[in-house]
Design a protein around this motif. Structure first.
Motif, mmCIF file in Angstrom:
data_model
loop_
_atom_site.group_PDB
_atom_site.id
_atom_site.type_symbol
_atom_site.label_atom_id
_atom_site.label_comp_id
_atom_site.label_asym_id
_atom_site.label_seq_id
_atom_site.Cartn_x
_atom_site.Cartn_y
_atom_site.Cartn_z
ATOM 1 N N ASN A 215 44.263 46.929 38.606
ATOM 2 C CA ASN A 215 44.319 48.248 37.986
ATOM 3 C C ASN A 215 45.419 48.312 36.923
ATOM 4 O OD1 ASN A 215 42.525 50.574 39.260
ATOM 5 N ND2 ASN A 215 42.947 49.063 40.863
ATOM 6 N N ASP A 218 44.023 46.752 33.919
ATOM 7 C CA ASP A 218 43.030 47.591 33.242
ATOM 8 C C ASP A 218 43.715 48.520 32.242
ATOM 9 O OD1 ASP A 218 40.773 46.581 34.468
ATOM 10 O OD2 ASP A 218 40.760 48.068 36.071
ATOM 11 N N ARG A 290 42.022 55.877 31.621
ATOM 12 C CA ARG A 290 40.735 55.346 31.163
ATOM 13 C C ARG A 290 39.594 56.224 31.681
ATOM 14 N NH1 ARG A 290 40.605 49.853 30.031
ATOM 15 N NH2 ARG A 290 38.448 50.310 29.391
ATOM 16 N N SER A 293 35.729 55.456 31.037
ATOM 17 C CA SER A 293 35.139 54.163 31.409
ATOM 18 C C SER A 293 34.315 54.275 32.685
ATOM 19 C CB SER A 293 36.234 53.104 31.585
ATOM 20 O OG SER A 293 35.674 51.898 32.070
ATOM 21 N N ILE A 296 34.982 51.176 34.947
ATOM 22 C CA ILE A 296 36.110 51.246 35.873
ATOM 23 C C ILE A 296 35.780 52.155 37.052
ATOM 24 C CG2 ILE A 296 38.491 52.045 36.123
ATOM 25 C CD1 ILE A 296 39.048 51.041 33.331
#
Length: 379
Positions: A215, A218, A290, A293, A296
């Motif tokens: 994470n 990311d 994010r 996304s 994700i």
């Protein structure tokens, strides 16, 4: 310090809000069957889109209304065609114009909030919508995420125990979120009024476990190094637990409130007792980074699904052992402090309803639990 409790099947309060379903599960196309706190219900939406919940048994011959048909704002019994409105009153009977005035089934208060349909299986006069637990991250535009439902083969209090003490991650989830520092770190336990408990744990200057390292990368591609990790578990009666979790680059101020150099999530959990040995476990993982996304979102949901599958296996095995050893005595450790407060709150709710064991509650008050339930617990 330890205290003991006899292994037993724990009851559930009925004067409380429980999630019956995700909002998308309740439709105007067909009723949904769901048992909440031992009460079988039929849920559906009327023509105005409002959700309704009735006892899942027709007044006439107890046929399950969940097998019936939604007819506008009414639910039609699948056996002989009696129709009921959202209040449970029969509005139509086959082959006769006069409706028996006693023809009705129980209806249950419903509130839609935080992407869920909540029902109150107890006294409807006590159903205060302000008592719906806070799960605001579920529909806050500053957070994104998704979740699923686990049909857990165990008593709901075993799930609450599991979530209130996350040191089990070190052993059950060693390949994803577990690490040695969980058991080594100090934690704080605090009460919030008469319905809440919070357990706070910080782990400073540690290596991130695989889940959190991914994470971090990311959000911060190529991240390496130590992190400060936090777990802040908040229980709200009767069975909702939000867990504020995350990691930040070590020494950047996360413990003092600056999480900008980290990743933050909320593990949202609300557990609805079905029977004494089964429960509906609704969960989601929400994040504040994010947000656009979908990749994700899906990866996090599937990753957490795998972690929770490990919990489910353990809880089912624990329930089986409890059933096979009904006289066994549980001994609680310092790490169980949050869960012990939860059980005390639930005992008090049961007592207010005139249920539960007076003897057990008296024993709880008389034993040496006080040192275990202190505000700060050290390993």
């Amino acid at each position: 310090m330890t205290r003991s409790v006899t292994a037993k099947i724990f009851d559930f309060p009925r004067n409380a809000w429980y999630v019956a379903a995700w909002d998308h599960e309740v439709t105007a196309k067909a009723p949904l069957a769901r048992t909440v706190a031992g009460t079988p219900m039929a849920l559906w939406r009327g023509s105005d889109g409002a959700a309704a919940a009735l006892a899942d048994a027709c007044w006439h011959r107890l046929a399950p209304l969940s097998k019936g048909t939604v007819m506008g704002d009414e639910l039609q019994c699948p056996y002989h065609g009696l129709r009921y409105n959202a209040a449970g009153r029969c509005t139509s009977m086959p082959a006769q114009k006069t409706i028996n005035p006693s023809a009705a089934v129980p209806s249950f208060p419903v509130v839609e909030r935080h992407r869920y349909v909540w029902v109150w299986p107890g006294d409807p006069d006590l159903a205060d919508p302000n008592l719906v637990p806070d799960m605001s991250q579920m529909d806050d535009p500053e957070w994104a995420g998704d979740g699923l439902t686990i049909e857990a083969g165990c008593n709901y209090q075993l799930v609450l125990d599991n979530l209130m003490d996350l040191t089990h991650e070190e052993f059950v989830h060693s390949s994803s979120i577990g690490q040695d520092e969980l058991s080594d770190s100090e934690f704080e336990v605090a009460r919030s009024g008469d319905r809440g408990v919070t357990v706070t744990r910080w782990m400073r200057d540690i290596d991130p476990p695989p889940f959190w390292l991914k994470n971090m990368r990311d959000k911060f591609p190529g991240f390496e190094g130590k992190v400060d990790r936090w777990q802040i578990i908040t229980f709200e009666a009767p069975s909702t637990i939000r867990i504020d979790v995350g990691v930040a680059k070590a020494g950047t101020g996360a413990p003092e409130g600056d999480r900008s150099q980290g990743v933050n999530g909320f593990v949202m959990n609300t557990i609805t007792p079905e029977t004494a040995r089964t429960s509906h476990y609704f969960w989601a993982f929400m994040r504040n980074y994010r947000l656009d996304s979908q990749l994700i979102t899906t990866q996090l949901r599937e990753g957490v699904r795998g972690v929770f599958a490990e919990d489910e296996d353990m809880l089912i095995a624990q329930q089986r052992a409890i059933d096979e050893n009904p006289e066994h005595v549980f001994y609680s450790l310092n790490i169980d402090a949050g869960g012990m407060w939860v059980r005390r709150i639930l005992d008090d709710m049961l007592a207010a309803e005139g249920r539960g064991s007076d003897a057990d509650r008296a024993a709880d008050r008389a034993d040496d639990a006080a040192p275990v339930l202190r505000a700060v617990v050290e390993s």
